[in-house]
Design a protein around this motif. Structure first.
Motif, PDB file in Angstrom:
ATOM      1  N   LYS A 132       0.808  -1.219   0.000  1.00 49.79           N
ATOM      2  CA  LYS A 132       0.000   0.000   0.000  1.00 49.79           C
ATOM      3  C   LYS A 132       0.841   1.268   0.000  1.00 49.79           C
ATOM      4  O   LYS A 132       0.357   2.344  -0.363  1.00 49.79           O
ATOM      5  CB  LYS A 132      -0.932   0.004   1.218  1.00 49.79           C
ATOM      6  N   ALA A 133       2.104   1.160   0.435  1.00 47.91           N
ATOM      7  CA  ALA A 133       2.988   2.317   0.483  1.00 47.91           C
ATOM      8  C   ALA A 133       4.421   1.823   0.570  1.00 47.91           C
ATOM      9  O   ALA A 133       4.678   0.663   0.915  1.00 47.91           O
ATOM     10  CB  ALA A 133       2.655   3.211   1.673  1.00 47.91           C
ATOM     11  N   ILE A 134       5.370   2.711   0.256  1.00 50.72           N
ATOM     12  CA  ILE A 134       6.783   2.340   0.229  1.00 50.72           C
ATOM     13  C   ILE A 134       7.591   3.350   1.038  1.00 50.72           C
ATOM     14  O   ILE A 134       7.399   4.568   0.896  1.00 50.72           O
ATOM     15  CB  ILE A 134       7.319   2.298  -1.213  1.00 50.72           C
ATOM     16  N   GLU A 145      13.377   8.023  15.850  1.00 51.47           N
ATOM     17  CA  GLU A 145      11.972   8.035  15.424  1.00 51.47           C
ATOM     18  C   GLU A 145      11.804   8.188  13.919  1.00 51.47           C
ATOM     19  O   GLU A 145      10.680   8.129  13.412  1.00 51.47           O
ATOM     20  CB  GLU A 145      11.218   9.152  16.143  1.00 51.47           C
ATOM     21  N   VAL A 146      12.902   8.401  13.189  1.00 55.94           N
ATOM     22  CA  VAL A 146      12.786   8.663  11.750  1.00 55.94           C
ATOM     23  C   VAL A 146      12.105   7.510  11.024  1.00 55.94           C
ATOM     24  O   VAL A 146      11.120   7.713  10.302  1.00 55.94           O
ATOM     25  CB  VAL A 146      14.175   8.939  11.132  1.00 55.94           C
ATOM     26  N   LEU A 147      12.603   6.301  11.192  1.00 59.23           N
ATOM     27  CA  LEU A 147      12.011   5.168  10.474  1.00 59.23           C
ATOM     28  C   LEU A 147      10.626   4.811  11.008  1.00 59.23           C
ATOM     29  O   LEU A 147       9.689   4.632  10.203  1.00 59.23           O
ATOM     30  CB  LEU A 147      12.946   3.963  10.518  1.00 59.23           C
ATOM     31  N   PRO A 148      10.415   4.697  12.326  1.00 60.08           N
ATOM     32  CA  PRO A 148       9.063   4.394  12.809  1.00 60.08           C
ATOM     33  C   PRO A 148       8.026   5.432  12.363  1.00 60.08           C
ATOM     34  O   PRO A 148       6.902   5.070  11.976  1.00 60.08           O
ATOM     35  CB  PRO A 148       9.226   4.385  14.326  1.00 60.08           C
ATOM     36  N   ARG A 149       8.396   6.712  12.412  1.00 61.73           N
ATOM     37  CA  ARG A 149       7.463   7.753  11.994  1.00 61.73           C
ATOM     38  C   ARG A 149       7.188   7.651  10.493  1.00 61.73           C
ATOM     39  O   ARG A 149       6.048   7.825  10.050  1.00 61.73           O
ATOM     40  CB  ARG A 149       8.028   9.132  12.336  1.00 61.73           C
ATOM     41  N   SER A 150       8.211   7.339   9.707  1.00 66.73           N
ATOM     42  CA  SER A 150       8.040   7.197   8.258  1.00 66.73           C
ATOM     43  C   SER A 150       7.108   6.039   7.930  1.00 66.73           C
ATOM     44  O   SER A 150       6.236   6.144   7.055  1.00 66.73           O
ATOM     45  CB  SER A 150       9.396   6.991   7.585  1.00 66.73           C
ATOM     46  N   ILE A 151       7.280   4.923   8.642  1.00 60.36           N
ATOM     47  CA  ILE A 151       6.421   3.761   8.417  1.00 60.36           C
ATOM     48  C   ILE A 151       4.987   4.078   8.817  1.00 60.36           C
ATOM     49  O   ILE A 151       4.030   3.725   8.106  1.00 60.36           O
ATOM     50  CB  ILE A 151       6.953   2.547   9.192  1.00 60.36           C
ATOM     51  N   ALA A 152       4.821   4.754   9.945  1.00 54.70           N
ATOM     52  CA  ALA A 152       3.472   5.113  10.411  1.00 54.70           C
ATOM     53  C   ALA A 152       2.779   6.023   9.407  1.00 54.70           C
ATOM     54  O   ALA A 152       1.592   5.859   9.102  1.00 54.70           O
ATOM     55  CB  ALA A 152       3.552   5.776  11.778  1.00 54.70           C
ATOM     56  N   LEU A 153       3.515   7.020   8.897  1.00 54.24           N
ATOM     57  CA  LEU A 153       2.926   7.926   7.911  1.00 54.24           C
ATOM     58  C   LEU A 153       2.600   7.176   6.625  1.00 54.24           C
ATOM     59  O   LEU A 153       1.528   7.381   6.039  1.00 54.24           O
ATOM     60  CB  LEU A 153       3.881   9.079   7.611  1.00 54.24           C
ATOM     61  N   ALA A 154       3.505   6.310   6.175  1.00 63.73           N
ATOM     62  CA  ALA A 154       3.255   5.542   4.958  1.00 63.73           C
ATOM     63  C   ALA A 154       2.000   4.697   5.107  1.00 63.73           C
ATOM     64  O   ALA A 154       1.180   4.591   4.181  1.00 63.73           O
ATOM     65  CB  ALA A 154       4.469   4.667   4.644  1.00 63.73           C
ATOM     66  N   ARG A 155       1.836   4.096   6.283  1.00 61.26           N
ATOM     67  CA  ARG A 155       0.651   3.285   6.532  1.00 61.26           C
ATOM     68  C   ARG A 155      -0.611   4.152   6.488  1.00 61.26           C
ATOM     69  O   ARG A 155      -1.640   3.761   5.911  1.00 61.26           O
ATOM     70  CB  ARG A 155       0.767   2.586   7.886  1.00 61.26           C
TER      71      ARG A 155
END
Length: 260
Positions: A50-52, A188-198
């Motif tokens: 659904k997102a990358i 928090e860079v990667l977790p926040r990026s994944i959360a936003l992508a989701r």
């Protein structure tokens, strides 16, 4: 996973792609870039994705761009022209992804690494991130990136500043001029990026797809023209030998620093 230089994992519909060459600041060779393009194309056509999110391994760099160890060998004018065409094809793959894309910037994003970050829909980084377009300082005409990707985002004056000075801008300046969307703590860079992508990947898919397609179509003429000009510029530059001489000086200085 395709090979050691590229890592892929999935998390609740989000594909996380990691450039895994931290010892070279995640700089890519032609082969690595081609593999990444194939991976992104497959993810773009995979309905389960659904997102990358794209990020870099290590703490120093997202991607420092083209690996100079390889580009130092570009001596024939054919190499320069073919290189530009290959880069355009790679960028077209990213532009053609009709689902949300997020760059999780864990450090330096320079040259083509900077450009790829800007081709993503959203960019999240931390206070230590540096971004820039140092091509001119290396004897390489800075054409395709500015006029095909970021001049429309930050305007001509700021684009000329970045491409003529080749300076790297910090996270605060990048956010101020709209090249970085969010600044969060490093962890928090990667977790926040994944959360936003989701979150973005949960938007109505047809409307999302058509919205991204409309942007691509509207900006395609300028993108195509920039690469036409870039091909001529790169061919002339490499024929002059100037990029090669600048790269040789780069390697000489680097070797001197290592031996000091």
């Amino acid at each position: 996973m395709t090979d050691a230089e590229l890592l892929l994992r999935h998390e609740d519909g989000v594909a996380i792609v990691t450039l895994n060459k931290p010892q070279r600041l995640n700089a890519w060779t032609v082969a690595m870039r081609d593999s990444l393009g194939q991976m992104l194309a497959q993810l773009g056509s995979d309905d389960s994705v659904k997102a990358i999110v794209m990020t870099g391994a290590g703490e120093r760099a997202f991607c420092s761009g083209q690996d100079f160890n390889e580009s130092q060998g570009f001596e024939l004018t054919y190499d320069a022209s073919e290189w530009v065409r290959q880069v355009k094809d790679f960028y077209e793959i990213i532009r053609g992804i009709e689902k949300p894309t997020v760059a999780a910037l864990n450090g330096l994003a320079a040259g083509s690494g900077f450009q790829v970050a800007l081709l993503m829909d959203y960019r999240i980084g931390h206070a230590g991130v540096a971004m820039g377009q140092p091509e001119l300082n290396n004897g390489i005409p800075s054409v395709a990136g500015p006029w095909g990707i970021f001049a429309e985002r930050i305007g001509i004056a700021r684009s000329m500043d970045l491409i003529l000075t080749g300076r790297l801008i910090d996270a605060e300046e990048a956010k101020h001029i709209g090249l970085l969307n969010e600044i969060v703590p490093p962890a928090e860079v990667l977790p926040r990026s994944i959360a936003l992508a989701r979150e973005l990947g949960g938007k109505p898919p047809v409307a999302l797809r058509l919205t991204k397609r409309a942007y691509r179509q509207a900006t395609q003429p300028a993108f195509d023209r920039a690469f036409e000009i870039a091909e001529d510029a790169q061919r002339e530059a490499f024929a002059s030998g100037e990029p090669q001489r600048c790269m040789e000086e780069f390697f000489r200085i680097r070797a001197a620093r290592k031996s000091a």
